[in-house]
Scaffold this motif. Structure first.
Motif, PDB file in Angstrom:
ATOM      1  N   ARG A  54      14.764-123.609   1.160  1.00  0.00           N
ATOM      2  CA  ARG A  54      14.107-122.339   0.914  1.00  0.00           C
ATOM      3  C   ARG A  54      14.481-121.195   2.040  1.00  0.00           C
ATOM      4  O   ARG A  54      14.841-121.724   3.170  1.00  0.00           O
ATOM      5  CB  ARG A  54      12.526-122.537   1.226  1.00  0.00           C
ATOM      6  CG  ARG A  54      12.164-123.812   0.102  1.00  0.00           C
ATOM      7  CD  ARG A  54      12.063-123.015  -1.335  1.00  0.00           C
ATOM      8  NE  ARG A  54      11.528-124.007  -2.302  1.00  0.00           N
ATOM      9  CZ  ARG A  54      12.416-124.838  -3.013  1.00  0.00           C
ATOM     10  NH1 ARG A  54      13.730-124.625  -2.788  1.00  0.00           N
ATOM     11  NH2 ARG A  54      12.031-125.628  -3.731  1.00  0.00           N
ATOM     12  N   THR A  55      14.449-119.960   1.531  1.00  0.00           N
ATOM     13  CA  THR A  55      14.659-118.846   2.583  1.00  0.00           C
ATOM     14  C   THR A  55      13.400-118.188   2.494  1.00  0.00           C
ATOM     15  O   THR A  55      12.707-117.876   1.295  1.00  0.00           O
ATOM     16  CB  THR A  55      15.812-118.118   2.234  1.00  0.00           C
ATOM     17  OG1 THR A  55      16.979-118.720   1.776  1.00  0.00           O
ATOM     18  CG2 THR A  55      16.019-116.956   2.727  1.00  0.00           C
ATOM     19  N   ILE A  56      12.849-117.994   3.734  1.00  0.00           N
ATOM     20  CA  ILE A  56      11.604-117.254   3.704  1.00  0.00           C
ATOM     21  C   ILE A  56      12.002-115.898   4.621  1.00  0.00           C
ATOM     22  O   ILE A  56      12.384-116.358   6.234  1.00  0.00           O
ATOM     23  CB  ILE A  56      10.535-118.256   4.458  1.00  0.00           C
ATOM     24  CG1 ILE A  56      10.170-119.178   3.582  1.00  0.00           C
ATOM     25  CG2 ILE A  56       9.173-117.194   4.870  1.00  0.00           C
ATOM     26  CD1 ILE A  56       9.334-120.462   3.978  1.00  0.00           C
ATOM     27  N   TYR A  57      11.651-114.845   4.301  1.00  0.00           N
ATOM     28  CA  TYR A  57      11.844-113.710   4.765  1.00  0.00           C
ATOM     29  C   TYR A  57      11.224-112.358   4.212  1.00  0.00           C
ATOM     30  O   TYR A  57      10.589-112.677   3.151  1.00  0.00           O
ATOM     31  CB  TYR A  57      13.456-113.355   5.027  1.00  0.00           C
ATOM     32  CG  TYR A  57      13.964-113.247   3.569  1.00  0.00           C
ATOM     33  CD1 TYR A  57      13.864-111.851   2.803  1.00  0.00           C
ATOM     34  CD2 TYR A  57      14.592-114.358   3.030  1.00  0.00           C
ATOM     35  CE1 TYR A  57      14.479-111.911   1.698  1.00  0.00           C
ATOM     36  CE2 TYR A  57      15.166-114.277   1.726  1.00  0.00           C
ATOM     37  CZ  TYR A  57      15.020-113.200   0.992  1.00  0.00           C
ATOM     38  OH  TYR A  57      15.518-112.997  -0.109  1.00  0.00           O
ATOM     39  N   ALA A  58      10.934-111.492   4.997  1.00  0.00           N
ATOM     40  CA  ALA A  58      10.129-110.440   4.844  1.00  0.00           C
ATOM     41  C   ALA A  58      11.083-109.328   4.105  1.00  0.00           C
ATOM     42  O   ALA A  58      12.399-108.959   4.767  1.00  0.00           O
ATOM     43  CB  ALA A  58       9.169-109.757   5.826  1.00  0.00           C
ATOM     44  N   LEU A  59      10.835-108.848   2.881  1.00  0.00           N
ATOM     45  CA  LEU A  59      11.542-107.752   2.453  1.00  0.00           C
ATOM     46  C   LEU A  59      11.051-106.460   2.926  1.00  0.00           C
ATOM     47  O   LEU A  59       9.654-106.191   3.048  1.00  0.00           O
ATOM     48  CB  LEU A  59      11.546-107.805   0.799  1.00  0.00           C
ATOM     49  CG  LEU A  59      11.813-109.065   0.133  1.00  0.00           C
ATOM     50  CD1 LEU A  59      11.978-108.885  -1.552  1.00  0.00           C
ATOM     51  CD2 LEU A  59      13.373-109.221   0.260  1.00  0.00           C
ATOM     52  N   THR A  60      11.828-105.364   2.960  1.00  0.00           N
ATOM     53  CA  THR A  60      11.588-104.180   3.404  1.00  0.00           C
ATOM     54  C   THR A  60      12.297-102.843   2.181  1.00  0.00           C
ATOM     55  O   THR A  60      13.189-103.405   1.732  1.00  0.00           O
ATOM     56  CB  THR A  60      12.032-103.717   4.882  1.00  0.00           C
ATOM     57  OG1 THR A  60      13.461-103.717   4.874  1.00  0.00           O
ATOM     58  CG2 THR A  60      11.710-104.449   5.790  1.00  0.00           C
ATOM     59  N   ASN A  61      11.861-101.765   2.551  1.00  0.00           N
ATOM     60  CA  ASN A  61      12.396-100.742   1.742  1.00  0.00           C
ATOM     61  C   ASN A  61      13.404-100.136   2.279  1.00  0.00           C
ATOM     62  O   ASN A  61      13.613 -98.921   1.799  1.00  0.00           O
ATOM     63  CB  ASN A  61      10.995 -99.829   1.001  1.00  0.00           C
ATOM     64  CG  ASN A  61      10.530 -99.209   2.124  1.00  0.00           C
ATOM     65  OD1 ASN A  61      10.751 -99.337   3.346  1.00  0.00           O
ATOM     66  ND2 ASN A  61       9.713 -98.379   2.022  1.00  0.00           N
ATOM     67  N   GLU A  62      14.021-100.548   2.943  1.00  0.00           N
ATOM     68  CA  GLU A  62      15.099 -99.804   3.839  1.00  0.00           C
ATOM     69  C   GLU A  62      16.378-100.727   3.717  1.00  0.00           C
ATOM     70  O   GLU A  62      16.274-101.895   3.699  1.00  0.00           O
ATOM     71  CB  GLU A  62      14.818 -99.994   5.387  1.00  0.00           C
ATOM     72  CG  GLU A  62      13.449 -99.136   5.690  1.00  0.00           C
ATOM     73  CD  GLU A  62      13.315 -98.845   7.381  1.00  0.00           C
ATOM     74  OE1 GLU A  62      14.016 -99.544   7.758  1.00  0.00           O
ATOM     75  OE2 GLU A  62      12.296 -98.449   7.475  1.00  0.00           O
TER      76      GLU A  62
END
Length: 105
Positions: free
Chosen positions: A13-21
């Motif tokens: 599993r990959t857990i990370y926060a997505l950003t709009n940059e």
């Protein structure tokens, strides 16, 4: 190895926060994606893969549509627990890439 390769893939599993940059330009992103499609092997070199790339506003519109459709078709309890947070997470990203395969003419 204590796990089989198959079990390792299943548990990954990959857990990370997505950003709009984005750290790269849209042109460079398009170039990289085009290279991936052009240089990925295909049966009989048929090159049947196609990409749809949505960035910025178009990306957000897609996830707004996904929200609208899911909220009107999925039971509210399931929507609130599963769909709503995932759609919000994906919408927070910079873009959406979808790959499809078409039949060779």
């Amino acid at each position: 190895m204590t796990k089989s390769i198959s079990d390792s893939f299943k548990d990954r599993r990959t857990i990370y926060a997505l950003t709009n940059e984005s750290t790269i330009s849209d042109d460079r992103l398009e170039e990289l994606l085009t290279d991936v499609v052009l240089h990925t092997p295909s049966p009989f070199n048929s090159q049947t893969s196609r990409l749809v790339v949505l960035l910025k506003d178009e990306h957000q519109k897609l996830w707004d549509i996904a929200y609208e459709v899911a909220s009107s078709t999925v039971p509210l309890e399931v929507f609130d627990k599963v769909y709503k947070p995932r759609i919000a997470m994906f919408r927070a990203g910079y873009g959406t890439v979808s790959i499809t395969s078409i039949l060779a003419e």
